[in-house]
Design a protein around this motif. Sequence first.
Motif, PDB file in Angstrom:
ATOM      1  N   PRO A  62       3.971  -0.827   3.071  1.00 26.28           N
ATOM      2  CA  PRO A  62       4.039  -2.268   2.826  1.00 26.28           C
ATOM      3  C   PRO A  62       4.792  -2.545   1.530  1.00 26.28           C
ATOM      4  N   GLU A  63       5.384  -3.718   1.444  1.00 31.10           N
ATOM      5  CA  GLU A  63       6.117  -4.068   0.228  1.00 31.10           C
ATOM      6  C   GLU A  63       5.172  -4.008  -0.969  1.00 31.10           C
ATOM      7  N   GLY A  64       5.674  -3.449  -2.052  1.00 28.79           N
ATOM      8  CA  GLY A  64       4.848  -3.318  -3.243  1.00 28.79           C
ATOM      9  C   GLY A  64       5.452  -2.331  -4.215  1.00 28.79           C
ATOM     10  N   PRO A  65       4.750  -2.062  -5.320  1.00 29.67           N
ATOM     11  CA  PRO A  65       5.324  -1.197  -6.371  1.00 29.67           C
ATOM     12  C   PRO A  65       5.579   0.238  -5.921  1.00 29.67           C
ATOM     13  N   VAL A  66       4.732   0.792  -5.029  1.00 30.96           N
ATOM     14  CA  VAL A  66       4.951   2.171  -4.584  1.00 30.96           C
ATOM     15  C   VAL A  66       6.200   2.261  -3.720  1.00 30.96           C
ATOM     16  N   LYS A  67       6.351   1.325  -2.792  1.00 31.92           N
ATOM     17  CA  LYS A  67       7.552   1.342  -1.954  1.00 31.92           C
ATOM     18  C   LYS A  67       8.799   1.174  -2.805  1.00 31.92           C
ATOM     19  N   ALA A  68       8.738   0.300  -3.813  1.00 33.40           N
ATOM     20  CA  ALA A  68       9.892   0.108  -4.708  1.00 33.40           C
ATOM     21  C   ALA A  68      10.201   1.394  -5.473  1.00 33.40           C
ATOM     22  N   ALA A  69       9.148   2.098  -5.908  1.00 32.55           N
ATOM     23  CA  ALA A  69       9.348   3.333  -6.669  1.00 32.55           C
ATOM     24  C   ALA A  69       9.890   4.461  -5.813  1.00 32.55           C
ATOM     25  N   PRO A 106      -2.702   0.034  -3.588  1.00 28.87           N
ATOM     26  CA  PRO A 106      -3.830   0.385  -2.711  1.00 28.87           C
ATOM     27  C   PRO A 106      -3.428   0.353  -1.239  1.00 28.87           C
ATOM     28  N   ASP A 107      -4.254   0.972  -0.408  1.00 28.35           N
ATOM     29  CA  ASP A 107      -4.144   0.868   1.058  1.00 28.35           C
ATOM     30  C   ASP A 107      -2.813   1.370   1.611  1.00 28.35           C
ATOM     31  N   VAL A 108      -2.275   2.437   1.033  1.00 23.73           N
ATOM     32  CA  VAL A 108      -1.031   3.003   1.568  1.00 23.73           C
ATOM     33  C   VAL A 108      -1.185   4.495   1.870  1.00 23.73           C
ATOM     34  N   GLY A 109      -2.392   5.017   1.779  1.00 23.68           N
ATOM     35  CA  GLY A 109      -2.607   6.433   2.020  1.00 23.68           C
ATOM     36  C   GLY A 109      -2.283   6.820   3.453  1.00 23.68           C
ATOM     37  N   GLY A 110      -1.654   7.978   3.617  1.00 18.67           N
ATOM     38  CA  GLY A 110      -1.341   8.488   4.947  1.00 18.67           C
ATOM     39  C   GLY A 110      -0.058   7.968   5.546  1.00 18.67           C
ATOM     40  N   THR A 111       0.642   7.079   4.860  1.00 16.91           N
ATOM     41  CA  THR A 111       1.903   6.553   5.376  1.00 16.91           C
ATOM     42  C   THR A 111       2.939   7.669   5.387  1.00 16.91           C
ATOM     43  N   ARG A 112       3.611   7.862   6.523  1.00 15.17           N
ATOM     44  CA  ARG A 112       4.470   9.033   6.703  1.00 15.17           C
ATOM     45  C   ARG A 112       5.936   8.793   6.369  1.00 15.17           C
ATOM     46  N   PHE A 113       6.412   7.566   6.555  1.00  8.80           N
ATOM     47  CA  PHE A 113       7.822   7.258   6.307  1.00  8.80           C
ATOM     48  C   PHE A 113       7.911   6.104   5.310  1.00  8.80           C
ATOM     49  N   VAL A 114       8.914   6.167   4.430  1.00 10.32           N
ATOM     50  CA  VAL A 114       9.010   5.163   3.377  1.00 10.32           C
ATOM     51  C   VAL A 114       9.181   3.757   3.956  1.00 10.32           C
TER      52      VAL A 114
END
Length: 506
Positions: free
Chosen positions: A89-96, A77-85
């Motif tokens: 924030p640290e979490g499963p999406v960033k890891a993926a 959650p709460d990662v919409g609109g992030t432009r650069f990897v």
Amino acid sequence: MIPDDTKLYFMSAAALEGLSDAPAGGLVPVITWQEGVSPFQVRDTFDRELRTTGRMLIELEGGAEVLSPGSGSAAQPDVGGTRFVADFPEGPVKAALGGLSPLRCLLPVGAGHLRRGTLSLLDDEQKTRARAVLLHLDATEGGALTIVQLQGLRGYDKALARLREMIGAAGGKAFGDDTAYTQLFPDLADYTPKPVVPLDRETKAFDAACDIIAAYLPVARANEAGVIADDDTEFLHDYRIALRKVRSVLSLFKDVYGAEQTIELKGRFSDLMAATGRLRDLDVYLLEKDAFYALVPDSLHVGLDRMFALFAEQRAAEQQALARHLRSAAYRKEIAALCKLFDKRRKLARGGKADKPAYDFACRLIWKRYRKICTIAEAIDAETPDHEVHELRIHCKKLRYLMEFFAPLFPDGPFKRLIKPLKKLQDNLGLFNDYSVQQESLQAFLGGLDGAEPGNLQAAQSVGALIVVLHGRQLAERARVVDSFAAFNSAETRQTFRDLFHGGKE
């Protein structure tokens, strides 16, 4: 055949609905959908890093989800609109999203509406034996598909295997190749910064040169919008490299075009490049900001703060000026004229070597450049003037370009074995050059400071210390150049160059 450990599939909506009546070995397939739909947007880098690695980033209301062929779905959650990897924030999406370039912006690929559902295999007691989570994506401008993610239940492996068989029989495909993207967004443009130009031994040098230039001009043009929008710094980087390769063809393919034509074309492409140089220099400084801070004591960081603040101001002005240039009617007319010139070719003056076979031409050019590199590199020691080391760097770059251009004419295996040590040598020479150019640029920066302006004295002290450190690193890199050339100039490498480009002769 789809592997037994596949977690993600995709299929058409019609194929999925057909599963409702498919034989399930005594079990009953049931599809249920949640009420309503929600908007989604798929994002990727401009050079399609996610697409080429089989992943898909789906931005949703209040969060994001990454589909990966090996690990299934990762949501956060709460990662919409992030432009650069790096900004996630640290979490499963960033890891993926691991492995993505930190320099590339995640841009919209396409959008639409999403619906969630479940596919279950039920026994005669209405107990779930196997389940799949459904994600139906319907693109606003494009196609549609359904993502199917299997979820095994403890003790019901046979039911899971049965569900997997049913999905495969209905036309489901393992998620992870390009097909899902092309089905969802059929008009999605492709992009490669290094187009492979098909050549054979019968191709004439003139046609090879024109084909290469005609392939790289669209690469430059594809990056114009990203430079204007200032989405990320790699757009300008790729734009410059594409034009630099065009200029290298004009420089290296001697006597393929008429002498006056060559001079004219060099001038026109040089003019295109001239507007980009200062902005790229500032980009490099700002990208290396943290590295520069690490080179000097904390007590000197205040001065660097002042320097980078000035660089940021200059960069903003340079970017706006370049954007105006790329939008100008004069630029648009010139770049379109050059593209047309190399597409049609009728107005290009041919030189004396225009009809020489590309293979013979390539062998001569590559062998001559290789021997030039050996002559210069073998003489480099601690006393060699900087300009001779820089000359070696330029020759290595030209050799690399020649080998990239003519790669289709030579055996793949031996060719790649030559590229690896050449790239290592280039990396060392590039660092040596960077340290040298940075010192010169920082000296020029010092010369332009107004000593009476607040903060400039501290900036001068910090920059002076930075120059001393960079000089030391440049000296150390010179020694590494010697070691890298020794690896490049091994007996095996020398023999391979002789075999490929000089008929096996010395």
